[in-house]
Design an enzyme around this catalytic site. Sequence first.
Site, PDB file in Angstrom:
ATOM      1  N   LYS A   3       0.754  -1.247   0.134  1.00 45.17           N
ATOM      2  CA  LYS A   3       0.064   0.040  -0.076  1.00 45.17           C
ATOM      3  C   LYS A   3       0.810   1.110  -0.183  1.00 45.17           C
ATOM      4  O   LYS A   3       2.021   1.303   0.388  1.00 45.17           O
ATOM      5  CB  LYS A   3      -0.925   0.190   1.390  1.00 45.17           C
ATOM      6  CG  LYS A   3      -2.061  -1.335   1.142  1.00 45.17           C
ATOM      7  CD  LYS A   3      -2.763  -1.157   2.609  1.00 45.17           C
ATOM      8  CE  LYS A   3      -3.555  -2.436   2.684  1.00 45.17           C
ATOM      9  NZ  LYS A   3      -4.354  -2.235   3.949  1.00 45.17           N
ATOM     10  N   TYR A   6     -12.134  -2.693  -2.600  1.00 46.71           N
ATOM     11  CA  TYR A   6     -12.520  -2.954  -1.255  1.00 46.71           C
ATOM     12  C   TYR A   6     -14.147  -3.057  -1.178  1.00 46.71           C
ATOM     13  O   TYR A   6     -14.559  -2.741  -0.108  1.00 46.71           O
ATOM     14  CB  TYR A   6     -11.878  -1.923  -0.173  1.00 46.71           C
ATOM     15  CG  TYR A   6     -10.621  -2.145   0.339  1.00 46.71           C
ATOM     16  CD1 TYR A   6     -10.355  -3.356   0.783  1.00 46.71           C
ATOM     17  CD2 TYR A   6      -9.434  -1.044  -0.003  1.00 46.71           C
ATOM     18  CE1 TYR A   6      -8.729  -3.604   1.420  1.00 46.71           C
ATOM     19  CE2 TYR A   6      -8.131  -1.232   0.573  1.00 46.71           C
ATOM     20  CZ  TYR A   6      -7.960  -2.514   1.282  1.00 46.71           C
ATOM     21  OH  TYR A   6      -6.840  -2.610   1.570  1.00 46.71           O
ATOM     22  N   PHE A  35     -14.843   2.816   8.340  1.00 44.54           N
ATOM     23  CA  PHE A  35     -13.570   3.310   7.769  1.00 44.54           C
ATOM     24  C   PHE A  35     -13.321   3.349   6.314  1.00 44.54           C
ATOM     25  O   PHE A  35     -12.253   3.614   5.579  1.00 44.54           O
ATOM     26  CB  PHE A  35     -12.435   2.628   8.657  1.00 44.54           C
ATOM     27  CG  PHE A  35     -12.432   0.849   8.346  1.00 44.54           C
ATOM     28  CD1 PHE A  35     -12.155   0.275   7.110  1.00 44.54           C
ATOM     29  CD2 PHE A  35     -13.012   0.234   9.405  1.00 44.54           C
ATOM     30  CE1 PHE A  35     -12.187  -1.025   7.018  1.00 44.54           C
ATOM     31  CE2 PHE A  35     -13.144  -1.183   9.417  1.00 44.54           C
ATOM     32  CZ  PHE A  35     -12.797  -1.685   8.068  1.00 44.54           C
ATOM     33  N   ARG A  60      -0.950 -14.995   3.827  1.00 49.67           N
ATOM     34  CA  ARG A  60      -1.617 -14.152   4.794  1.00 49.67           C
ATOM     35  C   ARG A  60      -0.715 -14.506   6.326  1.00 49.67           C
ATOM     36  O   ARG A  60      -0.679 -13.559   7.010  1.00 49.67           O
ATOM     37  CB  ARG A  60      -3.156 -14.650   4.897  1.00 49.67           C
ATOM     38  CG  ARG A  60      -3.780 -14.434   3.649  1.00 49.67           C
ATOM     39  CD  ARG A  60      -4.538 -13.133   3.834  1.00 49.67           C
ATOM     40  NE  ARG A  60      -5.540 -12.960   4.948  1.00 49.67           N
ATOM     41  CZ  ARG A  60      -6.301 -11.823   5.141  1.00 49.67           C
ATOM     42  NH1 ARG A  60      -6.176 -10.817   4.417  1.00 49.67           N
ATOM     43  NH2 ARG A  60      -7.072 -11.694   6.222  1.00 49.67           N
ATOM     44  N   THR A  97      -4.527  -8.618  10.743  1.00 52.81           N
ATOM     45  CA  THR A  97      -5.000  -7.094  10.098  1.00 52.81           C
ATOM     46  C   THR A  97      -4.424  -5.955  11.088  1.00 52.81           C
ATOM     47  O   THR A  97      -3.925  -4.977  10.440  1.00 52.81           O
ATOM     48  CB  THR A  97      -6.633  -6.997   9.817  1.00 52.81           C
ATOM     49  OG1 THR A  97      -6.848  -7.970   9.188  1.00 52.81           O
ATOM     50  CG2 THR A  97      -6.860  -5.682   9.363  1.00 52.81           C
ATOM     51  N   ARG A 116       3.529  -7.169   8.852  1.00 55.03           N
ATOM     52  CA  ARG A 116       2.703  -6.191   9.806  1.00 55.03           C
ATOM     53  C   ARG A 116       3.337  -6.075  11.194  1.00 55.03           C
ATOM     54  O   ARG A 116       3.409  -4.818  11.667  1.00 55.03           O
ATOM     55  CB  ARG A 116       1.283  -6.306   9.898  1.00 55.03           C
ATOM     56  CG  ARG A 116       0.405  -6.012   8.253  1.00 55.03           C
ATOM     57  CD  ARG A 116      -0.897  -6.649   8.269  1.00 55.03           C
ATOM     58  NE  ARG A 116      -1.436  -6.271   7.009  1.00 55.03           N
ATOM     59  CZ  ARG A 116      -2.709  -6.679   6.612  1.00 55.03           C
ATOM     60  NH1 ARG A 116      -3.146  -7.733   7.693  1.00 55.03           N
ATOM     61  NH2 ARG A 116      -3.317  -6.420   5.804  1.00 55.03           N
ATOM     62  N   ASN A 163      -1.294  -0.189   7.663  1.00 59.89           N
ATOM     63  CA  ASN A 163      -0.711  -1.546   7.983  1.00 59.89           C
ATOM     64  C   ASN A 163       0.158  -2.223   6.707  1.00 59.89           C
ATOM     65  O   ASN A 163       0.249  -3.590   6.619  1.00 59.89           O
ATOM     66  CB  ASN A 163      -1.670  -2.647   8.186  1.00 59.89           C
ATOM     67  CG  ASN A 163      -2.799  -2.957   7.290  1.00 59.89           C
ATOM     68  OD1 ASN A 163      -2.868  -2.376   6.359  1.00 59.89           O
ATOM     69  ND2 ASN A 163      -3.979  -3.740   7.661  1.00 59.89           N
ATOM     70  N   HIS A 205      -1.396  -5.657   1.481  1.00 58.24           N
ATOM     71  CA  HIS A 205      -2.801  -6.376   1.214  1.00 58.24           C
ATOM     72  C   HIS A 205      -2.601  -7.810   0.708  1.00 58.24           C
ATOM     73  O   HIS A 205      -1.516  -7.773   0.031  1.00 58.24           O
ATOM     74  CB  HIS A 205      -3.568  -5.463   0.366  1.00 58.24           C
ATOM     75  CG  HIS A 205      -5.009  -6.333  -0.225  1.00 58.24           C
ATOM     76  ND1 HIS A 205      -6.067  -6.417   0.888  1.00 58.24           N
ATOM     77  CD2 HIS A 205      -4.869  -7.197  -1.150  1.00 58.24           C
ATOM     78  CE1 HIS A 205      -6.780  -7.473  -0.256  1.00 58.24           C
ATOM     79  NE2 HIS A 205      -6.030  -7.825  -1.194  1.00 58.24           N
ATOM     80  N   GLU A 246      -9.197 -10.546  -7.212  1.00 54.90           N
ATOM     81  CA  GLU A 246      -8.593  -9.400  -7.331  1.00 54.90           C
ATOM     82  C   GLU A 246      -7.496  -9.384  -8.315  1.00 54.90           C
ATOM     83  O   GLU A 246      -7.116  -8.240  -8.906  1.00 54.90           O
ATOM     84  CB  GLU A 246      -7.715  -9.500  -5.983  1.00 54.90           C
ATOM     85  CG  GLU A 246      -8.935  -9.226  -4.872  1.00 54.90           C
ATOM     86  CD  GLU A 246      -8.203  -9.312  -3.457  1.00 54.90           C
ATOM     87  OE1 GLU A 246      -9.018  -8.644  -2.497  1.00 54.90           O
ATOM     88  OE2 GLU A 246      -7.120  -9.717  -3.214  1.00 54.90           O
TER      89      GLU A 246
HETATM   90  P1  ADP Z   1      -6.946  -7.581   5.824  1.00 61.42           P
HETATM   91  O1  ADP Z   1      -6.208  -6.617   5.006  1.00 61.42           O
HETATM   92  O2  ADP Z   1      -6.017  -8.050   6.976  1.00 61.42           O
HETATM   93  O3  ADP Z   1      -7.663  -8.659   4.900  1.00 61.42           O
HETATM   94  P2  ADP Z   1      -9.740  -6.462   6.120  1.00 61.42           P
HETATM   95  O4  ADP Z   1     -10.115  -7.016   4.767  1.00 61.42           O
HETATM   96  O5  ADP Z   1     -10.448  -6.764   7.302  1.00 61.42           O
HETATM   97  O6  ADP Z   1      -8.154  -6.986   6.560  1.00 61.42           O
HETATM   98  O7  ADP Z   1      -9.687  -4.767   5.949  1.00 61.42           O
HETATM   99  C1  ADP Z   1      -9.181  -4.393   5.003  1.00 61.42           C
HETATM  100  C2  ADP Z   1      -8.140  -2.983   5.196  1.00 61.42           C
HETATM  101  O8  ADP Z   1      -9.157  -2.390   5.871  1.00 61.42           O
HETATM  102  C3  ADP Z   1      -7.276  -3.270   6.315  1.00 61.42           C
HETATM  103  O9  ADP Z   1      -5.908  -3.971   5.844  1.00 61.42           O
HETATM  104  C4  ADP Z   1      -7.006  -1.999   7.084  1.00 61.42           C
HETATM  105  O10 ADP Z   1      -6.118  -1.212   6.157  1.00 61.42           O
HETATM  106  C5  ADP Z   1      -8.265  -1.278   6.899  1.00 61.42           C
HETATM  107  N1  ADP Z   1      -9.094  -1.660   8.273  1.00 61.42           N
HETATM  108  C6  ADP Z   1      -9.411  -2.619   8.645  1.00 61.42           C
HETATM  109  N2  ADP Z   1      -9.999  -2.266   9.780  1.00 61.42           N
HETATM  110  C7  ADP Z   1      -9.988  -1.181  10.026  1.00 61.42           C
HETATM  111  C8  ADP Z   1     -10.173  -0.352  10.966  1.00 61.42           C
HETATM  112  N3  ADP Z   1     -10.838  -0.603  12.263  1.00 61.42           N
HETATM  113  N4  ADP Z   1      -9.726   1.008  11.123  1.00 61.42           N
HETATM  114  C9  ADP Z   1      -9.158   1.585   9.970  1.00 61.42           C
HETATM  115  N5  ADP Z   1      -8.699   0.760   8.846  1.00 61.42           N
HETATM  116  C10 ADP Z   1      -9.145  -0.563   9.279  1.00 61.42           C
END
Ligand code: ADP
Length: 169
Positions: free
Chosen positions: A29, A69, A77, A105, A111, A122, A132, A135, A146
């Site tokens: 990212k 997303y 968020f 993963r 996450t 991470r 973080n 992705h 994707e």
């Molecule tokens: P992952 O990226 O681990 O698959 P998710 O699909 O749940 O996780 O979320 C996508 C992205 O959204 C996360 O990588 C993070 O950047 C963001 N995100 C998730 N939860 C939050 C939160 N509570 N506040 C802000 N950003 C968030």
Amino acid sequence: LAAIPAAVYMLQDQEVHAAEMERTFIAIKPDGVQRGLISEIVSRFERKGYKLVAIKLVVPSKQFAEKHYHDLKERPFFNGLCDFLSSGPVLAMVWEGEGVIKYGRKLIGATDPSKSEPGTIRGDLAVVVGRNIIHGSDGPETAKDEIALWFQPKELVSYTSNEEKWIYG
Ligand code: ADP
């Protein structure tokens, strides 16, 4: 003549391997790119033994980020997340290997970096959930969608690496 059965066996062996190969979508990212973490992250996938089959640096539009997303559009968020993903260069990649979707993963970690194990990307390199750095697709269906969203089929390169026989035996 004796070489023929061996050649057939080799071919079958390769076909079995090909059937087990998976591909996953991994993106560094904008925070990871700006922090100079590209080589650190790419090297973790590379050293593990996975194979890079596509890579490009892109600045996604907000609309594109929303598509990526789309599953999260009800989350509070969502808007900030899409603004952030489209705020600068993203390194989009496809990595190939046995079990790469699930194990990728694991390499990435939880996450929320405050809950990611040390040793994960991470866990070692990020602090808060909104930044973080990376992705990774969370399952075979998402990986397929994707990869198709970020890459055209002709951008995916199929090749045999000389290391494969040492990685898979
Ligand atoms: P992952 O990226 O681990 O698959 P998710 O699909 O749940 O996780 O979320 C996508 C992205 O959204 C996360 O990588 C993070 O950047 C963001 N995100 C998730 N939860 C939050 C939160 N509570 N506040 C802000 N950003 C968030």
